[in-house]
Enzyme design. Structure first.
Site, PDB file in Angstrom:
ATOM      1  CG  ASP A   1     -48.779  34.710  59.008  1.00 10.52           C
ATOM      2  OD1 ASP A   1     -49.111  34.649  57.701  1.00 10.52           O
ATOM      3  OD2 ASP A   1     -49.056  35.772  59.526  1.00 10.52           O
TER       4      ASP A   1
ATOM      5  CB  CYS B   1     -51.184  32.568  56.716  1.00 14.30           C
ATOM      6  SG  CYS B   1     -51.037  33.718  55.071  1.00 14.30           S
TER       7      CYS B   1
ATOM      8  CB  CYS C   1     -55.136  39.617  56.529  1.00 15.11           C
ATOM      9  SG  CYS C   1     -53.397  39.286  56.678  1.00 15.11           S
TER      10      CYS C   1
END
Length: 265
Positions: free
Chosen positions: A9, A73, A184
């Site tokens: 990420d 992500c 997210c």
């Protein structure tokens, strides 16, 4: 053999995905890279995201034989998966907003997508909405501020409630919003704070468990009779800054032996 799973990420939000997978596959070998040199991904071009994805996976795969990569992500997942799957033979699992389950569970058919600006604006997300939530009203908030607030919470344990409240202000008086997609991987870490700010929302949906089930289905985990050597969980970053030692302590608390700089030279 223990399967080796790499998660990456731009920050430490992907730890929510790692945590969900770890609960399903506690004996796997985990590597985690946060690309802090390019944080936040929501402000990077698609070409940069693809280039970084390939570089990170390539570099780590040179040293550690990988069985699986999880792009932890949402922003990156809407862009990089085809390039990674073309280049590498092992399975690549992405993280996309949980629009399908949200549309199924919403009673008012009014859904909020809380994500980064990059994710909210991607055509891929529009396609998911068209495919799975055609009968729903989908309200969107694209925010980088919330990503920064979560990173701050990870480092300090504190959340700036005023800034958080401003992010979701338009939803606080929404008459029919009953489901919010945490689009997210950072956002589940402020789920409790969001529940307090949005008491009328019944469901907060994040993809962690779904991804864990997908990873488990793709991997057949075998637990060795004897502990394997050189299978320590290791974290990587792409830039050393003033937060390095603080981040190393945090990653150790999450079960990683140490934090290393991923050097591309």
């Amino acid at each position: 053999m223990k399967p080796t799973i790499l998660l990456y990420d731009s920050g430490m939000g992907g730890l929510t995905i790692y945590d969900a997978i770890r609960q399903t596959l506690p004996n796997a070998h985990y590597l985690y890279c946060f690309d802090n040199a390019y944080f936040p991904y929501s402000e990077r071009s698609e070409n940069v995201l693809i280039e970084q994805a390939v570089k990170i996976v390539q570099k780590i795969a040179e040293k550690y034989p990988l069985d699986m990569v999880v792009v932890a992500c949402n922003t990156a997942s809407t862009v990089v998966l085809p390039a990674l799957r073309e280049k590498f033979a092992f399975p690549i699992v992405g993280t996309v907003p949980a629009i399908k389950p949200a549309a199924a569970i919403s009673q008012t058919k009014t859904i909020g997508l809380l994500a980064t600006k990059g994710t909210v604006e991607r055509p891929y997300v529009a396609e998911l909405i068209e495919k799975y939530a055609k009968d729903c009203i989908v309200e969107k908030i694209g925010t980088t501020t919330l990503v920064e607030l979560v990173e701050e919470k990870i480092r300090t344990g504190n959340v700036d409630q005023d800034r958080l409240s401003k992010v979701v202000a338009e939803w606080q008086t929404h008459p029919t919003l009953d489901t919010v997609i945490l689009g997210c991987t950072h956002f589940p870490l402020v789920k409790q704070e969001l529940q307090q700010l949005l008491p009328n929302v019944k469901y907060f949906i994040d993809p962690g468990n779904g991804i864990a089930n997908r990873v488990s289905a793709l991997l057949s985990e075998s637990v060795p009779e004897e502990p394997e050597q050189n299978k320590e969980n290791i974290a990587f970053c792409t830039k050393i800054d003033e937060e390095f030692f603080k981040r190393e302590v945090i990653m150790q608390q999450w079960g990683f032996k140490r934090l290393e700089l991923l050097n591309f030279l």
